[in-house]
Design a protein around this motif. Sequence first.
Motif, PDB file in Angstrom:
ATOM      1  N   ASP A 161       0.827  -1.204   0.000  1.00 54.34           N
ATOM      2  CA  ASP A 161       0.000   0.000   0.000  1.00 54.34           C
ATOM      3  C   ASP A 161       0.864   1.257   0.000  1.00 54.34           C
ATOM      4  OD1 ASP A 161      -2.071   1.624   2.468  1.00 54.34           O
ATOM      5  OD2 ASP A 161      -2.130   1.790   0.288  1.00 54.34           O
ATOM      6  N   ILE A 162       1.904   1.249   0.825  1.00 47.97           N
ATOM      7  CA  ILE A 162       2.779   2.415   0.955  1.00 47.97           C
ATOM      8  C   ILE A 162       4.214   1.991   0.675  1.00 47.97           C
ATOM      9  CG2 ILE A 162       3.533   4.276   2.478  1.00 47.97           C
ATOM     10  CD1 ILE A 162       1.096   3.627   4.236  1.00 47.97           C
ATOM     11  N   GLN A 163       4.784   2.490  -0.369  1.00 44.12           N
ATOM     12  CA  GLN A 163       6.180   2.221  -0.670  1.00 44.12           C
ATOM     13  C   GLN A 163       7.049   3.299  -0.020  1.00 44.12           C
ATOM     14  OE1 GLN A 163       7.177  -0.495  -2.383  1.00 44.12           O
ATOM     15  NE2 GLN A 163       5.063  -1.146  -2.647  1.00 44.12           N
ATOM     16  N   VAL A 164       8.331   2.998   0.186  1.00 41.99           N
ATOM     17  CA  VAL A 164       9.254   4.027   0.644  1.00 41.99           C
ATOM     18  C   VAL A 164       9.312   5.117  -0.422  1.00 41.99           C
ATOM     19  CG1 VAL A 164      11.638   4.561   1.244  1.00 41.99           C
ATOM     20  CG2 VAL A 164      10.614   2.424   2.028  1.00 41.99           C
ATOM     21  N   LEU A 165       9.011   6.321  -0.010  1.00 44.43           N
ATOM     22  CA  LEU A 165       8.957   7.442  -0.948  1.00 44.43           C
ATOM     23  C   LEU A 165      10.041   8.442  -0.605  1.00 44.43           C
ATOM     24  CD1 LEU A 165       7.569   9.197  -3.154  1.00 44.43           C
ATOM     25  CD2 LEU A 165       6.095  10.103  -1.347  1.00 44.43           C
ATOM     26  N   GLU A 166      10.906   8.706  -1.561  1.00 49.84           N
ATOM     27  CA  GLU A 166      11.961   9.706  -1.393  1.00 49.84           C
ATOM     28  C   GLU A 166      11.503  11.011  -2.035  1.00 49.84           C
ATOM     29  OE1 GLU A 166      15.079   9.409  -0.042  1.00 49.84           O
ATOM     30  OE2 GLU A 166      15.330   7.243   0.251  1.00 49.84           O
ATOM     31  N   ASP A 167      11.514  12.089  -1.252  1.00 47.36           N
ATOM     32  CA  ASP A 167      11.200  13.419  -1.765  1.00 47.36           C
ATOM     33  C   ASP A 167      12.505  14.208  -1.748  1.00 47.36           C
ATOM     34  OD1 ASP A 167      10.419  16.004  -2.270  1.00 47.36           O
ATOM     35  OD2 ASP A 167       8.695  15.978  -0.918  1.00 47.36           O
ATOM     36  N   PRO A 168      13.127  14.413  -2.898  1.00 53.77           N
ATOM     37  CA  PRO A 168      14.474  14.996  -2.926  1.00 53.77           C
ATOM     38  C   PRO A 168      14.530  16.513  -2.731  1.00 53.77           C
ATOM     39  CG  PRO A 168      13.733  14.553  -5.160  1.00 53.77           C
ATOM     40  CD  PRO A 168      12.659  14.044  -4.252  1.00 53.77           C
ATOM     41  N   GLN A 169      13.375  17.190  -2.714  1.00 52.73           N
ATOM     42  CA  GLN A 169      13.407  18.642  -2.579  1.00 52.73           C
ATOM     43  C   GLN A 169      13.954  19.026  -1.209  1.00 52.73           C
ATOM     44  OE1 GLN A 169       9.639  20.696  -2.515  1.00 52.73           O
ATOM     45  NE2 GLN A 169      10.541  22.629  -3.159  1.00 52.73           N
ATOM     46  N   PRO A 170      15.055  19.772  -1.145  1.00 50.38           N
ATOM     47  CA  PRO A 170      15.612  20.183   0.147  1.00 50.38           C
ATOM     48  C   PRO A 170      14.596  21.001   0.945  1.00 50.38           C
ATOM     49  CG  PRO A 170      17.185  20.585  -1.613  1.00 50.38           C
ATOM     50  CD  PRO A 170      15.885  20.247  -2.270  1.00 50.38           C
ATOM     51  N   VAL A 171      14.512  20.726   2.239  1.00 55.94           N
ATOM     52  CA  VAL A 171      13.544  21.415   3.093  1.00 55.94           C
ATOM     53  C   VAL A 171      14.241  21.935   4.349  1.00 55.94           C
ATOM     54  CG1 VAL A 171      11.606  20.034   2.283  1.00 55.94           C
ATOM     55  CG2 VAL A 171      12.888  19.281   4.295  1.00 55.94           C
ATOM     56  N   GLN A 172      13.646  22.983   4.921  1.00 56.82           N
ATOM     57  CA  GLN A 172      14.107  23.446   6.225  1.00 56.82           C
ATOM     58  C   GLN A 172      13.596  22.510   7.315  1.00 56.82           C
ATOM     59  OE1 GLN A 172      13.661  27.730   6.935  1.00 56.82           O
ATOM     60  NE2 GLN A 172      13.214  28.010   4.759  1.00 56.82           N
ATOM     61  N   THR A 173      12.318  22.149   7.212  1.00 50.18           N
ATOM     62  CA  THR A 173      11.703  21.198   8.125  1.00 50.18           C
ATOM     63  C   THR A 173      10.399  20.734   7.501  1.00 50.18           C
ATOM     64  OG1 THR A 173      11.037  20.825  10.432  1.00 50.18           O
ATOM     65  CG2 THR A 173      10.421  22.922   9.445  1.00 50.18           C
ATOM     66  N   ALA A 174       9.731  19.769   8.154  1.00 55.87           N
ATOM     67  CA  ALA A 174       8.490  19.229   7.619  1.00 55.87           C
ATOM     68  C   ALA A 174       7.701  18.594   8.755  1.00 55.87           C
ATOM     69  CB  ALA A 174       8.775  18.203   6.526  1.00 55.87           C
TER      70      ALA A 174
END
Length: 434
Positions: free
Chosen positions: A178-191
């Motif tokens: 249902d949920i795969q490991v998802l990489e979000d490459p956009q650099p962030v300050q925090t989330a």
Amino acid sequence: MRSLFTTTLLLIAIFIKAQSNQTTTELVMSMSQRSLVMPGYLTELKALVARQAYEFWKEGNVEPYVSHLNVYQSLYEANKYLGYDSVRNMAYNQVGAHSNTVTSVVFGDNPNHYYSSSTDGKILKWDLSNPGSIPETVYESNKIIQSIEMSNDGEVLMAIFYQKGLALIPTNKDNKSDIQVLEDPQPVQTATFLPGERKYLTVAKTGELILKGFDAQSEQVGKTALKVNQLKVDEQDGTIYAGTDEGVLEAWEKPYEVKESPIEDIMKNWRKQSYFGYELGSFAINCLDISPNGNTLAIGRDRGDVILWDIPNKKLIRIISGHQSTVTDIQFNPKGDLLLTTSRDGTARIWDLTDSRKLPIILDDHDDWVFTGSFNPTGTQVITGGGDEFIRTWPIDPAYFAFRICAIVNRNLTQEEWAEFVGKDMPYKVTCGE
């Protein structure tokens, strides 16, 4: 005349009781301190003196603002040496598997399981009911993990990387269909995750607040010109709070009625939102938490203090001071009457919010900065981690420590030990039963 005589007797009784309470308080404080300074090789005596001090503290009407701290510290120190592993140089409440700084600890939907992250790039799953068990590695990366967060349903972990974006990781291997490991490459300050939804909010390096779904679709919901250290979203009305490096508490809230989903309202109407910036001084705001009833925002700062903020009335309640360095993490317990703080001063502290006069319980056994802390879901224990690479568990109720002493030590204070540490004028009692 009779009334005067009765009043005099009453005053004498009150005086005697006050003197008795003062004597008990002094005895508890003295015994706790003597146990604390006793060398570790006198393991059983150290433990029994701490346990007997606890018995007097529990039975007597002692001073309520300091004595609990002395009792707790002496009981913990005694338990530490009762379970000390001299080969691995580890106390009974200490586990270690990370090879670098522990940055976060969070609980999932199972109250016995918690997760830790580290700058070594690993996320480990621990069993609180079996502290000696080997943790499961649920994620491993060559990136530095700045922090982790858990989704409300306990099914997804968010790993926030230092200047490298983030990853969403299923906590249960069975969920991977249902949920795969998802990489979000956009650099962030925090989330942070959005309450009750499979969406997350990020602050991009350029200041945009972006709401994303697991399908990677995104929409801007705000904008900031300041460096954001932590985000918190109020699950009651969808207000977004941001703690900034400049000491400003930012808040984006809606002037319109929330109907079904606060998050959908934010996505559709963010340009109509009311924005507020509360200048709370020049000290960076590092961490935020909202009380379970939604009325109080706790704000941890670089100054080493905590601001309690009245959410409905938008004003300061009070400032809690005590840490000697930056507050790194903050969390309310499930009831909202206790507050946990961690700090670069090497301590974690548990504050009683019902009485500002009461000193906090100080957890000071880490050998480096303490970066993270969390109450377990039942509010009975605290988990901490820091720069010494170790994780420690701390029962909140000193009764646990007291029970453990008598479960391990197979004797009582001798008559001679009682006379030395309690006093010859105090009737002898067995500390741990016959």
